[in-house]
Design an enzyme around this catalytic site. Structure first.
Site, PDB file in Angstrom:
ATOM      1  N   ASP A 139       0.687  -4.296  -6.758  1.00  0.00           N
ATOM      2  CA  ASP A 139       1.516  -3.120  -7.047  1.00  0.00           C
ATOM      3  C   ASP A 139       2.058  -2.537  -5.742  1.00  0.00           C
ATOM      4  O   ASP A 139       1.495  -1.590  -5.208  1.00  0.00           O
ATOM      5  CB  ASP A 139       0.692  -2.076  -7.794  1.00  0.00           C
ATOM      6  N   ASP A 188      12.829  -4.568 -12.686  1.00  0.00           N
ATOM      7  CA  ASP A 188      11.902  -3.844 -11.818  1.00  0.00           C
ATOM      8  C   ASP A 188      10.488  -4.303 -12.149  1.00  0.00           C
ATOM      9  O   ASP A 188      10.269  -5.152 -13.022  1.00  0.00           O
ATOM     10  CB  ASP A 188      12.053  -2.338 -12.049  1.00  0.00           C
ATOM     11  N   HIS A 241       9.015  -1.676  -4.832  1.00  0.00           N
ATOM     12  CA  HIS A 241       8.810  -0.489  -4.001  1.00  0.00           C
ATOM     13  C   HIS A 241       7.851  -0.772  -2.857  1.00  0.00           C
ATOM     14  O   HIS A 241       6.981  -1.649  -2.930  1.00  0.00           O
ATOM     15  CB  HIS A 241       8.341   0.705  -4.838  1.00  0.00           C
ATOM     16  N   GLU A 272       7.939   5.335  -5.057  1.00  0.00           N
ATOM     17  CA  GLU A 272       7.845   5.120  -6.507  1.00  0.00           C
ATOM     18  C   GLU A 272       6.575   5.707  -7.088  1.00  0.00           C
ATOM     19  O   GLU A 272       6.579   6.253  -8.198  1.00  0.00           O
ATOM     20  CB  GLU A 272       7.916   3.617  -6.812  1.00  0.00           C
ATOM     21  N   GLU A 273       5.477   5.591  -6.343  1.00  0.00           N
ATOM     22  CA  GLU A 273       4.188   6.056  -6.870  1.00  0.00           C
ATOM     23  C   GLU A 273       4.138   7.574  -7.051  1.00  0.00           C
ATOM     24  O   GLU A 273       3.220   8.087  -7.698  1.00  0.00           O
ATOM     25  CB  GLU A 273       3.049   5.606  -5.953  1.00  0.00           C
ATOM     26  N   ASP A 325       5.809   1.582  -1.267  1.00  0.00           N
ATOM     27  CA  ASP A 325       4.622   2.424  -1.161  1.00  0.00           C
ATOM     28  C   ASP A 325       3.488   1.924  -2.048  1.00  0.00           C
ATOM     29  O   ASP A 325       3.696   1.119  -2.973  1.00  0.00           O
ATOM     30  CB  ASP A 325       4.972   3.870  -1.503  1.00  0.00           C
ATOM     31  N   HIS A 375      -4.286  -0.248  -9.423  1.00  0.00           N
ATOM     32  CA  HIS A 375      -4.558   1.116  -8.939  1.00  0.00           C
ATOM     33  C   HIS A 375      -6.054   1.357  -8.735  1.00  0.00           C
ATOM     34  O   HIS A 375      -6.471   2.503  -8.555  1.00  0.00           O
ATOM     35  CB  HIS A 375      -4.015   2.179  -9.910  1.00  0.00           C
TER      36      HIS A 375
END
Length: 503
Positions: free
Chosen positions: A156, A217, A124, A190-191, A126, A463
């Site tokens: 990520d 994924d 992804h 996705e987030e 984002d 994160h």
């Protein structure tokens, strides 16, 4: 008495011998692979434009805050950067690219043998917002410090986006045409649940009647020093993903003045219900998900004490479950978790609250259904005055196969072992959620793996503050995807991949 003692002694001796024999003989040694080496002529190095492309990708502030709320201009700039930076991909007659929902990207790479079922690679575009804490380097500068690239999205998961693109660009520049067609899907939100990007891509692929050999994924990683009893790296492939269930618990009473309280209040009734939930956790589901396979595949590589336990789960499963239940991180592997996240009640210090509500969030183990979780809650609370309402729910994902005949799993496993040398590969359970929830109808073989090497001190960076990846690890990510693309061309479970001569 003497005969009974003799029989018991004989029983325990036999039991002891069984345990010892299984401990010494348990597990099969995986077939050897040819390691990916920087000296190979087809090794892709993270230097020059390859490294700079990644650093530039990290500088786009593609932050997603909540559903439909993300930085649209940086996202558009990132998409345009991808299109302009990989001419072999975007100029190849083998590649078809579509822009979906304005920002997401869907690629089809045409293979030479149309009879082979295609596969799908996902990542992804984002990233999550940055926190207010001070970083060692600006979070969108992509500075390199002591061999590490710092920046939001390094793990990520822009290293996956760019790793896939670099591997494919390299193959196409070499004139290579894959045998098996494959797809690449880059969602842009996705987030925040992927309801624009991945969901739209999933609907498109379903409408075209596509089924995939396997889907991979983001997901679990290569960890070192994280799993008790293991020395060295362990690569975990997520073969399932927990579901989630958010419930609202509420109690309604007449309220009144605090000078004349009844025997029970709405707050007291609800607090008692929550205490019962926390004191009576959901049952252990050990053995109904991938966690048993995880420990059995790690067993031959563990220290003796752990090896004895994990080689004899037929006997020691209750003990292993009890030990795993002690720590929140391992407890989440064996059962549906219960988290009380909100409590609301009361309007004034001298007024009895007429209503009390609480929010309970369950992360649902694949061995349970949502209904079973709710029924357990009702049974434990055992109070009809507590109303239970479902706010949001998603069933846990099916467990994808990970045996020796599972082509997708074995292809990923082999590719990992070629690049992450000495890593022991095992199935695992994804605790969080990914975009794969929008692709469940497209394959029975869905896997979740991020080519990220992590030590215990790296886990909070996910994160969190000072997210980073080493240049070496990014290089590993690129070469992992290169091997994955090569190994996926095999008709059955892949044989050993040879290097440069194949190109």
């Amino acid at each position: 008495m003497g005969k009974t003692t003799l029989l018991l002694g004989g029983f325990f001796l036999i039991l002891f011998l069984i345990i010892i024999i299984r401990t010494l003989t348990f597990g099969d040694k995986p077939p050897g692979v040819i390691d990916c080496d920087p000296k190979d002529t087809d090794f892709i190095k993270a230097e020059g434009d390859v490294l700079e492309n990644f650093r530039k990708a990290l500088q786009f502030e593609t932050i997603a805050r909540k559903e439909h709320d993300f930085n649209r201009e940086p996202m558009l700039q990132y998409v345009e950067f991808i299109k302009s930076s990989y001419p072999a991909i975007h100029g190849s007659p083998l590649v078809t690219m579509e822009t979906v929902a304005n920002y997401s990207l869907l690629y089809r790479i045409e293979g030479s043998q149309s009879a082979l079922t295609p596969y799908l690679l996902m990542a992804h575009l984002d990233v999550v917002p940055i926190s207010h804490e001070t970083w060692e380097a600006p979070p969108f500068a992509a500075d390199i410090i002591n061999g590490f690239i710092y920046g939001r999205g390094t793990i990520d998961d822009k290293h996956m986006v760019m790793g896939i693109l670099e591997a494919l660009e390299y193959l196409l520049k070499k004139g290579h045409r894959p045998k098996r067609s494959f797809y690449i899907a880059f969602g842009h939100d996705e987030e925040v649940n992927g309801i624009e990007g991945a969901q739209s891509i999933g609907h498109i692929l379903e409408s075209r009647g596509l089924q995939f050999e396997y889907i991979v994924d983001e997901g679990l990683t290569v960890v070192d020093g994280v799993i008790n009893g293991m020395e060295g790296p362990v690569a975990l492939i997520g073969t399932s993903e927990k579901g989630y269930l958010t419930l609202e618990l509420s109690v309604q009473t007449q309220g009144g003045h605090s000078s004349m309280p009844g025997k029970e209040s709405s707050i007291g009734i609800l607090a008692n219900a929550i205490a019962r939930l926390e004191n009576s956790p959901q049952p252990s589901m050990f053995g109904t998900g991938p966690e048993r396979g995880l420990f059995e595949q790690l067993a031959p590589h563990m220290k003796l004490g752990f090896k004895t336990l994990m080689s004899n789960l037929w006997l020691f499963s209750p003990l292993v479950t009890m030990v795993l239940s002690w720590k929140p991180s391992s407890n989440a592997m064996v059962r549906t978790t219960t988290a009380v996240t909100e409590f609301h009640a009361g309007i004034k210090s001298n007024v009895l609250a007429p209503k009390a509500t609480a929010t309970v969030n369950h992360r649902v183990h694949p061995g349970q259904t949502l209904q079973q979780v709710i029924e357990h809650d009702r049974y434990v609370i055992n109070d009809p005055r507590v109303e239970i309402r479902t706010v949001k729910s998603v069933e846990a994902h099916p467990v994808s196969p990970y045996d020796t005949k599972a082509k997708g799993y074995q292809t990923i496993k082999k590719s990992i072992r070629q690049v992450f040398h000495k890593a022991v590969v095992a199935p695992g359970l994804m605790i969080g959620n990914t975009d794969t929830k929008h692709y469940l109808k497209l394959s029975k073989n869905i896997y979740r793996f991020s080519p990220t090497y992590m030590y215990p001190e790296d886990l909070p960076r996910f994160h969190g503050v000072n997210e980073r990846i080493s240049v070496k690890n990014y290089e590993q990510a690129i070469n992992y995807y290169y091997h994955l693309m090569k190994n996926s061309d095999d008709m059955g479970v892949p044989e050993q991949h040879q290097h440069s001569s194949e190109l």
